[in-house]
Design an enzyme around this catalytic site. Structure first.
Site, PDB file in Angstrom:
ATOM      1  N   CYS A 307       0.808  -1.226   0.000  1.00  0.00           N
ATOM      2  CA  CYS A 307       0.000   0.000   0.000  1.00  0.00           C
ATOM      3  C   CYS A 307       0.844   1.279   0.000  1.00  0.00           C
ATOM      4  O   CYS A 307       0.579   2.202  -0.769  1.00  0.00           O
ATOM      5  CB  CYS A 307      -0.929   0.046   1.211  1.00  0.00           C
ATOM      6  N   ARG A 336       5.994 -11.544   5.866  1.00  0.00           N
ATOM      7  CA  ARG A 336       5.228 -11.469   7.106  1.00  0.00           C
ATOM      8  C   ARG A 336       5.718 -12.542   8.066  1.00  0.00           C
ATOM      9  O   ARG A 336       5.979 -13.675   7.650  1.00  0.00           O
ATOM     10  CB  ARG A 336       3.724 -11.641   6.832  1.00  0.00           C
ATOM     11  N   GLN A 354       2.051 -10.935  -3.930  1.00  0.00           N
ATOM     12  CA  GLN A 354       0.638 -10.621  -4.110  1.00  0.00           C
ATOM     13  C   GLN A 354       0.370 -10.111  -5.530  1.00  0.00           C
ATOM     14  O   GLN A 354       1.205  -9.401  -6.096  1.00  0.00           O
ATOM     15  CB  GLN A 354       0.202  -9.535  -3.120  1.00  0.00           C
ATOM     16  N   ASP A 356      -1.242  -7.577  -6.455  1.00  0.00           N
ATOM     17  CA  ASP A 356      -1.794  -6.467  -5.695  1.00  0.00           C
ATOM     18  C   ASP A 356      -2.104  -5.269  -6.595  1.00  0.00           C
ATOM     19  O   ASP A 356      -1.400  -5.024  -7.583  1.00  0.00           O
ATOM     20  CB  ASP A 356      -0.778  -6.036  -4.629  1.00  0.00           C
ATOM     21  N   HIS A 358      -4.014  -1.072  -6.346  1.00  0.00           N
ATOM     22  CA  HIS A 358      -4.680  -0.018  -5.584  1.00  0.00           C
ATOM     23  C   HIS A 358      -5.299   0.964  -6.561  1.00  0.00           C
ATOM     24  O   HIS A 358      -4.649   1.395  -7.517  1.00  0.00           O
ATOM     25  CB  HIS A 358      -3.697   0.689  -4.648  1.00  0.00           C
ATOM     26  N   LYS A 437     -13.865  -4.708   4.077  1.00  0.00           N
ATOM     27  CA  LYS A 437     -13.460  -5.385   2.844  1.00  0.00           C
ATOM     28  C   LYS A 437     -14.495  -6.412   2.413  1.00  0.00           C
ATOM     29  O   LYS A 437     -15.324  -6.862   3.201  1.00  0.00           O
ATOM     30  CB  LYS A 437     -12.108  -6.069   3.032  1.00  0.00           C
ATOM     31  N   HIS A 483      -8.058  -1.113  -2.033  1.00  0.00           N
ATOM     32  CA  HIS A 483      -7.027  -2.156  -2.058  1.00  0.00           C
ATOM     33  C   HIS A 483      -7.646  -3.385  -2.727  1.00  0.00           C
ATOM     34  O   HIS A 483      -8.778  -3.748  -2.419  1.00  0.00           O
ATOM     35  CB  HIS A 483      -6.593  -2.540  -0.641  1.00  0.00           C
TER      36      HIS A 483
END
Length: 609
Positions: A307, A336, A354, A356, A358, A437, A483
């Site tokens: 992010c 993580r 990911q 990912d 945004h 979410k 996200h």
């Protein structure tokens, strides 16, 4: 009519012996002895106690921690040893099951008693695990459930009699740290499941056996996709050439469709100053899941999410309302901290990538972008043959931002789904710390559910990083940040896909798409020519020309789950043909070279996202 085993008032399940004490019992709904979710929760929780009773009968010195019902069964954490000092293992499950069946046949009532916490502490004063349980219980009344010679501290609810506990199966033995704390003692954990009837249990056992055959760790080894190495570290997958080819093909297909949907590729750093994580809220709310280091006496954090990097891309220039929505995507590697006890193949790792993205938009654009994302999700899931369901997760206990902002964000998600006729569930308190979410939960070929994709509405991070756009009145306004991940992570999705397909991956991402099997030395040159033609089409092939029998080479290609196998002999060389075996359709045919190449091109285009 089936027997009543419990009651339900609102969302609370109450057992039969507790219902009369409830002032609101008139509003109670009966829970019958069947395979409904509520009934199975009571049956499975009770079966955990039946297992503990059996273990106590076989190993009188056993001590027990907790034994809850879980999504597909139950478990109990305990300490017990055999006469030789060894912990219990898989070989001991049959004896425990046999004892459980005998105890169930005794048809003992399961009796609830209530005491003060001090009385219970005194009753179990010599049992250190019971004392650990009591530490987790608030002061006040504490209930104990007894059946036969066994009793345990428990909130319940339980079935009224052990006669309801006939159809069960113990499935595996594992280790579990006391209270999930890696610094504490490792207890033994036995998992099991239970149903209200024999047929449902039998089907569950069939699925378990099929799942063992489809285990992605087993398939990953057989197909030489990935490995793990203790010298490298737990939870850090190493992708082998075949696995890296699979990854690259999946990433390429997704990259192409992202660009079609007007997403811009970006890339943020993997290491950011801790100050950035303090601004984002990760330092206060997610620090225990992160890795930190110091460089030149300054603290840095390895990113657990992408992010912040994408926010900085947005903030790199002045934005106008005409620019919005802005869609940034990245195959972002994140790290993580996962406890060693929960690491599991590709499903739970410490490093993963990911898919990912945004989206920065105005508040008025939330709904249209959420719907676009869900359309994207639908096309990908259909391509891979997954059905799915959705769940809105609301504000968790540990969260940033005002309640009003959370309410606006949550309502935006609900409206987007409601206005477009989507059905969904609610997971109260399951949101990310910065926003509510939508979780995408897919169902695989064995009817197991997996949480993969997510769509999150975030008003908080744009506020914290003070990003803005210039509106039509030439005033600064705060954008909303969506996200979005669809696969979740490449690692986990590949693991799920391997088990879903039993390794029979779609042609467009198969690591090796064509196995070329020349019968003899005279057919090698033709094999190399075909391999070269396939390479020009960006189709990966492998020539199986080891000094082995023809049947063994074909079996090797089949074991590697190669979708297409072509066998080349004198006839094929003389007539420029191929003898094709299609594993997907389980068919055999003879094709010319051009026909075969066109066939593979068509297979390569079987991507619908």
């Amino acid at each position: 009519m089936s027997d009543i085993i419990a009651y339900k008032i609102g969302n609370e399940i109450i057992d039969t012996q507790s219902i009369d004490a409830r002032a609101d019992k008139a509003s109670a709904t009966p829970i019958y002895f069947d395979n409904s979710d509520d009934a199975l929760e009571v049956i499975r929780h009770s079966c955990a106690h039946l297992m503990a009773e059996a273990i106590t009968a076989l190993y009188p010195d056993a001590k027990f921690f907790v034994g809850p019902a879980i999504e597909d069964g139950f478990y109990y954490d305990f300490r017990a040893s055999k006469e030789n000092g060894e912990k219990l293992g898989e070989a001991d499950l049959d004896a425990i099951e046999k004892k459980m069946k005998a105890l169930a046949e005794a048809k003992n009532d399961i009796v609830k008693s209530v005491f003060s916490k001090a009385e219970v502490a005194d009753k179990f004063k010599d049992d250190d695990l019971k004392q650990e349980v009591l530490k987790r219980i608030p002061d006040g009344e504490v209930s104990i459930y007894s059946q036969g010679e066994f009793c345990d501290i428990c909130r319940g609810p339980h079935v009224p009699n052990s006669k309801f506990l006939r159809f069960f199966k113990l499935t595996r033995v594992a280790g579990a740290y006391l209270g999930g704390d890696e610094s504490r003692e490792m207890l033994t954990r036995i998992y099991g499941t239970a149903y209200a009837d024999k047929e449902s249990l039998k089907e569950h056992i069939r699925i378990i056996e099929e799942a063992k055959k489809r285990d992605h760790r087993k398939l990953g080894s057989e197909m030489r996709l990935f490995t793990f190495d203790e010298q490298v570290g737990a939870g850090l997958p190493i992708w082998l050439p075949a696995g890296a080819r699979l990854r690259a093909k999946l990433e390429k297909a997704l990259f192409k469709t992202h660009r079609k949907r007007r997403y811009e590729p970006v890339r943020g750093p993997e290491l950011l100053k801790a100050d950035a994580w303090k601004t984002s809220g990760h330092y206060a709310n997610y620090k225990e899941n992160m890795y930190f280091t110091r460089i030149d006496d300054v603290e840095y954090g390895i990113k657990p999410m992408n992010c912040v990097g994408h926010i900085k891309v947005y903030a790199s220039e002045i934005r106008s309302y005409r620019d919005l929505p802005l869609k940034f995507f990245e195959y972002g590697m994140v790290h993580r901290h996962e406890k060693s006890g929960v690491l599991h193949g590709l499903f739970r790792v410490r490093e993963f990538t990911q898919d990912d993205a945004h989206i920065f938009c105005t508040p008025a654009q939330i709904k249209e972008n959420v719907i676009e994302i869900l359309g994207f999700v639908d096309s990908i899931m259909k391509t891979f043959g997954f059905s799915y369901e959705m769940e809105i997760s609301t504000k968790p206990a540990k969260a940033i931002g005002d309640d009003e902002v959370w309410e606006v964000a949550t309502n935006a998600l609900k409206q987007a789904l409601d206005e477009n006729g989507f059905s969904y569930g609610i997971d109260e308190g399951g949101g990310a710390f910065y926003g509510p979410k939508i979780d995408i939960k897919i169902t695989d070929a064995l009817k197991r559910k997996w949480q993969c994709g997510t769509v999150q509405v975030d008003f908080n991070l744009p506020e914290r990083f003070e990003i803005s756009y210039i509106d039509e009145n030439n005033e600064k306004k705060r954008p909303v940040m969506l996200h979005r991940a669809i696969l979740g992570s490449f690692e986990r999705f590949v693991g799920i896909l391997l088990e879903h397909t039993a390794g029979e991956l779609p042609f467009f991402i198969a690591p090796t798409q064509v196995a070329i099997v020349p019968i003899g030395e005279a057919h090698q040159e033709y094999a190399k020519e075909l391999a070269s033609l396939l390479s020009e089409l960006e189709i990966d092939s492998e020539i199986y020309n080891k000094n082995e029998t023809l049947n063994k080479r074909i079996r090797t290609a089949e074991k590697a789950k190669v979708p297409l196998i072509i066998v080349l002999g004198d006839n094929e060389v003389a007539n420029r043909k191929v003898a094709l075996r299609d594993r997907t359709s389980r068919s055999q045919s003879e094709l010319s070279v051009d026909e075969f190449l066109n066939f593979t091109k068509d297979k390569l285009n079987e991507v619908h996202f």
